[in-house]
Design a protein around this motif. Structure first.
Motif, PDB file in Angstrom:
ATOM      1  N   LYS A  33      -9.667  -0.615 -38.764  1.00 38.93           N
ATOM      2  CA  LYS A  33     -11.046  -1.100 -38.875  1.00 38.93           C
ATOM      3  C   LYS A  33     -11.187  -2.274 -37.915  1.00 38.93           C
ATOM      4  O   LYS A  33     -10.435  -3.241 -37.987  1.00 38.93           O
ATOM      5  CB  LYS A  33     -11.362  -1.549 -40.314  1.00 38.93           C
ATOM      6  N   PHE A  34     -12.133  -2.160 -37.014  1.00 35.46           N
ATOM      7  CA  PHE A  34     -12.280  -3.182 -35.973  1.00 35.46           C
ATOM      8  C   PHE A  34     -13.321  -4.222 -36.356  1.00 35.46           C
ATOM      9  O   PHE A  34     -14.246  -4.511 -35.615  1.00 35.46           O
ATOM     10  CB  PHE A  34     -12.580  -2.522 -34.629  1.00 35.46           C
ATOM     11  N   TRP A  68      -5.901  -1.400 -41.668  1.00 29.83           N
ATOM     12  CA  TRP A  68      -5.476  -2.409 -40.706  1.00 29.83           C
ATOM     13  C   TRP A  68      -6.739  -2.945 -40.046  1.00 29.83           C
ATOM     14  O   TRP A  68      -7.355  -2.281 -39.228  1.00 29.83           O
ATOM     15  CB  TRP A  68      -4.540  -1.806 -39.685  1.00 29.83           C
ATOM     16  N   PHE A  69      -7.119  -4.157 -40.451  1.00 25.82           N
ATOM     17  CA  PHE A  69      -8.306  -4.814 -39.886  1.00 25.82           C
ATOM     18  C   PHE A  69      -7.904  -5.536 -38.609  1.00 25.82           C
ATOM     19  O   PHE A  69      -6.948  -6.313 -38.596  1.00 25.82           O
ATOM     20  CB  PHE A  69      -8.877  -5.828 -40.884  1.00 25.82           C
ATOM     21  N   ILE A  70      -8.637  -5.274 -37.545  1.00 24.13           N
ATOM     22  CA  ILE A  70      -8.338  -5.872 -36.245  1.00 24.13           C
ATOM     23  C   ILE A  70      -9.629  -6.473 -35.700  1.00 24.13           C
ATOM     24  O   ILE A  70     -10.677  -5.841 -35.730  1.00 24.13           O
ATOM     25  CB  ILE A  70      -7.802  -4.812 -35.259  1.00 24.13           C
ATOM     26  N   ASN A  71      -9.535  -7.693 -35.193  1.00 28.67           N
ATOM     27  CA  ASN A  71     -10.701  -8.364 -34.641  1.00 28.67           C
ATOM     28  C   ASN A  71     -10.243  -9.224 -33.468  1.00 28.67           C
ATOM     29  O   ASN A  71      -9.087  -9.607 -33.371  1.00 28.67           O
ATOM     30  CB  ASN A  71     -11.370  -9.235 -35.711  1.00 28.67           C
ATOM     31  N   GLN A  72     -11.180  -9.512 -32.587  1.00 29.54           N
ATOM     32  CA  GLN A  72     -10.857 -10.370 -31.446  1.00 29.54           C
ATOM     33  C   GLN A  72     -11.738 -11.607 -31.511  1.00 29.54           C
ATOM     34  O   GLN A  72     -12.959 -11.518 -31.621  1.00 29.54           O
ATOM     35  CB  GLN A  72     -11.093  -9.632 -30.137  1.00 29.54           C
ATOM     36  N   GLU A  73     -11.093 -12.761 -31.448  1.00 24.58           N
ATOM     37  CA  GLU A  73     -11.800 -14.040 -31.439  1.00 24.58           C
ATOM     38  C   GLU A  73     -11.189 -14.924 -30.361  1.00 24.58           C
ATOM     39  O   GLU A  73      -9.971 -15.079 -30.315  1.00 24.58           O
ATOM     40  CB  GLU A  73     -11.679 -14.753 -32.788  1.00 24.58           C
ATOM     41  N   ILE A  78      -6.714 -10.831 -33.887  1.00 25.47           N
ATOM     42  CA  ILE A  78      -6.355 -11.234 -35.244  1.00 25.47           C
ATOM     43  C   ILE A  78      -6.308  -9.973 -36.085  1.00 25.47           C
ATOM     44  O   ILE A  78      -7.190  -9.118 -35.972  1.00 25.47           O
ATOM     45  CB  ILE A  78      -7.403 -12.212 -35.818  1.00 25.47           C
ATOM     46  N   SER A  79      -5.299  -9.834 -36.917  1.00 24.63           N
ATOM     47  CA  SER A  79      -5.222  -8.628 -37.731  1.00 24.63           C
ATOM     48  C   SER A  79      -4.765  -8.947 -39.147  1.00 24.63           C
ATOM     49  O   SER A  79      -4.157  -9.993 -39.407  1.00 24.63           O
ATOM     50  CB  SER A  79      -4.313  -7.596 -37.097  1.00 24.63           C
TER      51      SER A  79
END
Length: 86
Positions: A33-34, A68-73, A78-79
């Motif tokens: 999950k993005f 698996w949560f994945i994000n970009q900051e 960040i996961s």
């Protein structure tokens, strides 16, 4: 490694788990999950439960399932991984 799974029972519906691993006879389902929108966990849980049931119907033991949560900051990824229990 997305692959379609086609249901039996007289109808065809293609579902695509993001990643399915088989290690030492144990099946592991990972759904990416993005975003960090964990408010939708019930929706995601239902989706993975459907995947799991398909594999159980194919003769596998109950798989382990993860979101698996994945994000970009700020140019950093960040996961967070959550194991689903049902």
């Amino acid at each position: 490694n997305e692959r379609s799974i086609i249901f039996k029972d007289g109808y065809i519906k293609s579902v695509r788990p993001d990643r399915v691993l088989l290690r030492d006879g144990e099946l592991i389902i990972i759904d990416y999950k993005f975003s960090f929108d964990k408010k939708q966990i019930e929706k995601y849980n239902k989706q993975i439960k459907e995947y799991s049931q398909l594999y159980i119907d194919m003769g596998f033991k109950k798989p382990k399932s993860y979101l698996w949560f994945i994000n970009q900051e700020n140019n950093r990824f960040i996961s967070d991984i959550i194991e689903l229990m049902y």
